[in-house]
Motif scaffolding. Structure first.
Motif, PDB file in Angstrom:
ATOM      1  N   VAL A  27       0.845  -1.207   0.000  1.00 28.34           N
ATOM      2  CA  VAL A  27       0.000   0.000   0.000  1.00 28.34           C
ATOM      3  C   VAL A  27       0.878   1.254   0.000  1.00 28.34           C
ATOM      4  O   VAL A  27       0.651   2.190  -0.778  1.00 28.34           O
ATOM      5  N   LEU A  28       1.906   1.256   0.848  1.00 29.48           N
ATOM      6  CA  LEU A  28       2.775   2.442   0.929  1.00 29.48           C
ATOM      7  C   LEU A  28       3.500   2.662  -0.396  1.00 29.48           C
ATOM      8  O   LEU A  28       3.623   3.804  -0.866  1.00 29.48           O
ATOM      9  N   THR A  29       3.965   1.566  -0.998  1.00 29.49           N
ATOM     10  CA  THR A  29       4.659   1.679  -2.291  1.00 29.49           C
ATOM     11  C   THR A  29       3.717   2.241  -3.344  1.00 29.49           C
ATOM     12  O   THR A  29       4.089   3.102  -4.152  1.00 29.49           O
ATOM     13  N   ARG A  30       2.473   1.770  -3.342  1.00 34.15           N
ATOM     14  CA  ARG A  30       1.498   2.253  -4.324  1.00 34.15           C
ATOM     15  C   ARG A  30       1.231   3.747  -4.138  1.00 34.15           C
ATOM     16  O   ARG A  30       1.136   4.502  -5.105  1.00 34.15           O
ATOM     17  N   ILE A  31       1.079   4.174  -2.894  1.00 33.09           N
ATOM     18  CA  ILE A  31       0.822   5.605  -2.650  1.00 33.09           C
ATOM     19  C   ILE A  31       2.014   6.433  -3.139  1.00 33.09           C
ATOM     20  O   ILE A  31       1.852   7.436  -3.853  1.00 33.09           O
ATOM     21  N   LEU A  50       1.437  13.164   3.522  1.00 34.86           N
ATOM     22  CA  LEU A  50       1.831  12.646   4.830  1.00 34.86           C
ATOM     23  C   LEU A  50       0.905  11.455   5.074  1.00 34.86           C
ATOM     24  O   LEU A  50      -0.322  11.613   5.057  1.00 34.86           O
ATOM     25  N   ILE A  51       1.477  10.268   5.243  1.00 33.83           N
ATOM     26  CA  ILE A  51       0.661   9.063   5.419  1.00 33.83           C
ATOM     27  C   ILE A  51       0.584   8.745   6.909  1.00 33.83           C
ATOM     28  O   ILE A  51       1.611   8.551   7.563  1.00 33.83           O
ATOM     29  N   LEU A  52      -0.642   8.724   7.418  1.00 34.06           N
ATOM     30  CA  LEU A  52      -0.835   8.432   8.841  1.00 34.06           C
ATOM     31  C   LEU A  52      -1.319   6.994   9.003  1.00 34.06           C
ATOM     32  O   LEU A  52      -2.305   6.588   8.370  1.00 34.06           O
ATOM     33  N   GLY A  93      -5.698   3.705   7.488  1.00 34.92           N
ATOM     34  CA  GLY A  93      -4.813   4.878   7.479  1.00 34.92           C
ATOM     35  C   GLY A  93      -5.424   6.025   6.705  1.00 34.92           C
ATOM     36  O   GLY A  93      -6.519   5.914   6.142  1.00 34.92           O
ATOM     37  N   THR A  94      -4.720   7.138   6.698  1.00 36.06           N
ATOM     38  CA  THR A  94      -5.159   8.331   5.951  1.00 36.06           C
ATOM     39  C   THR A  94      -3.960   8.948   5.238  1.00 36.06           C
ATOM     40  O   THR A  94      -2.893   9.083   5.844  1.00 36.06           O
ATOM     41  N   VAL A  95      -4.178   9.295   3.981  1.00 35.98           N
ATOM     42  CA  VAL A  95      -3.153  10.075   3.266  1.00 35.98           C
ATOM     43  C   VAL A  95      -3.576  11.529   3.314  1.00 35.98           C
ATOM     44  O   VAL A  95      -4.662  11.883   2.832  1.00 35.98           O
ATOM     45  N   LEU A  96      -2.754  12.370   3.916  1.00 33.61           N
ATOM     46  CA  LEU A  96      -3.014  13.812   3.907  1.00 33.61           C
ATOM     47  C   LEU A  96      -2.253  14.390   2.718  1.00 33.61           C
ATOM     48  O   LEU A  96      -1.036  14.187   2.597  1.00 33.61           O
ATOM     49  N   PHE A  97      -2.972  15.063   1.847  1.00 30.42           N
ATOM     50  CA  PHE A  97      -2.337  15.681   0.678  1.00 30.42           C
ATOM     51  C   PHE A  97      -2.125  17.168   0.952  1.00 30.42           C
ATOM     52  O   PHE A  97      -3.041  17.860   1.428  1.00 30.42           O
ATOM     53  N   LYS A 170      -4.830  19.977   1.595  1.00 32.39           N
ATOM     54  CA  LYS A 170      -5.833  20.041   0.529  1.00 32.39           C
ATOM     55  C   LYS A 170      -6.881  18.936   0.600  1.00 32.39           C
ATOM     56  O   LYS A 170      -8.011  19.126   0.160  1.00 32.39           O
ATOM     57  N   ALA A 171      -6.515  17.752   1.080  1.00 32.68           N
ATOM     58  CA  ALA A 171      -7.479  16.642   1.093  1.00 32.68           C
ATOM     59  C   ALA A 171      -6.982  15.527   2.002  1.00 32.68           C
ATOM     60  O   ALA A 171      -5.789  15.459   2.325  1.00 32.68           O
ATOM     61  N   GLN A 172      -7.931  14.673   2.410  1.00 37.78           N
ATOM     62  CA  GLN A 172      -7.597  13.526   3.244  1.00 37.78           C
ATOM     63  C   GLN A 172      -8.200  12.285   2.588  1.00 37.78           C
ATOM     64  O   GLN A 172      -9.421  12.215   2.428  1.00 37.78           O
ATOM     65  N   LEU A 173      -7.348  11.335   2.197  1.00 33.87           N
ATOM     66  CA  LEU A 173      -7.832  10.091   1.595  1.00 33.87           C
ATOM     67  C   LEU A 173      -7.750   8.992   2.664  1.00 33.87           C
ATOM     68  O   LEU A 173      -6.666   8.565   3.049  1.00 33.87           O
TER      69      LEU A 173
END
Ligand SMILES: Cc1cc2nc3c(=O)[nH]c(=O)nc-3n(C[C@H](O)[C@H](O)[C@H](O)COP(=O)(O)O)c2cc1C
Length: 198
Positions: A27-31, A50-52, A93-97, A170-173
């Motif tokens: 997952v981290l590699t894909r992000i 920033l990946i939480l 988890g959450t990706v903060l963009f 800008k966004a939270q995935l």
């Protein structure tokens, strides 16, 4: 799976859990790969993430977003909001963009003719990065939904994770295992949206 299959597979999945169908590493590699491969105007590469994970992800939803909203939403109406917060916290988890505003300002100076267009370019670059990450996770069955609690959580996020002053949220995935698949959704036909002239 064709590219169109992957695009079709991407949906807003809200019922997420902590069981990823692939390894955390994948997952981290894909992000990372999706963000790096995403195009940007003048190749300015101003989108950051920033990946939480784990407790950091829970802190975002159970502490920062929940407390920020509690200060705004009347207590008697908070239950639906609380349920949403619980749903996001239950994900993996959450990706903060973020957008690097300094890069965008420098581009405006460097390419003065396009100065007025750079905020739009930056927004497009963000959207492209978001959807590339979202699609890449969808390909391997990782569910996700896109949230926008910025700007009300910006200060708390900046303080908690020492985010540089020039990075604007800008966004939270939110992503995780799929606990419940979304229902079908109406889409206009291509003919209603696209015109072809020859
Ligand atoms: C630019 C953009 C912003 C969005 N913002 C939010 C949001 O803040 N919260 C949310 O729950 N969904 C958000 N969504 C999800 C859309 O509502 C969703 O993508 C749309 O209804 C289509 O459904 P699908 O994602 O299942 O295909 C956003 C989607 C896009 C493309």
């Amino acid at each position: 799976m064709t590219y169109q299959d992957i695009i079709n597979k991407r949906r807003s999945v809200y019922a997420l859990n902590h069981q990823l169908p692939v390894s955390e590493d994948e997952v981290l590699t894909r992000i990372k790969d999706a963000l790096v491969a995403s195009p940007s105007a003048f190749n300015m590469q101003s989108a950051h993430a920033l990946i939480l994970l784990g407790e950091q992800h829970k802190t975002l939803w159970n502490d920062i977003v929940t407390k920020t909203l509690q200060a705004i939403v009347p207590a008697e109406n908070f239950e639906p909001t609380q349920q949403k917060m619980n749903m996001f916290a239950a994900a993996y988890g959450t990706v903060l963009f973020f957008e690097d505003d300094e890069v965008v300002s420098n581009m405006k100076e460097q390419f003065a003719t396009y100065a007025d267009a750079f905020d739009t370019f930056a927004a497009h670059g963000q959207g492209i990065a978001h959807v590339n990450v979202w699609n890449s996770l969808a390909e391997v069955g990782v569910g996700a939904n896109l949230q926008h609690y910025n700007p009300i959580i910006d200060d708390a996020v900046r303080e908690r994770w020492s985010v540089p002053a020039n990075w604007q949220l800008k966004a939270q995935l939110v992503f995780g295992g799929i606990e419940g698949a979304p229902g079908t959704q109406e889409r206009m036909s291509a003919d209603e949206r696209i015109r072809i002239e020859r």
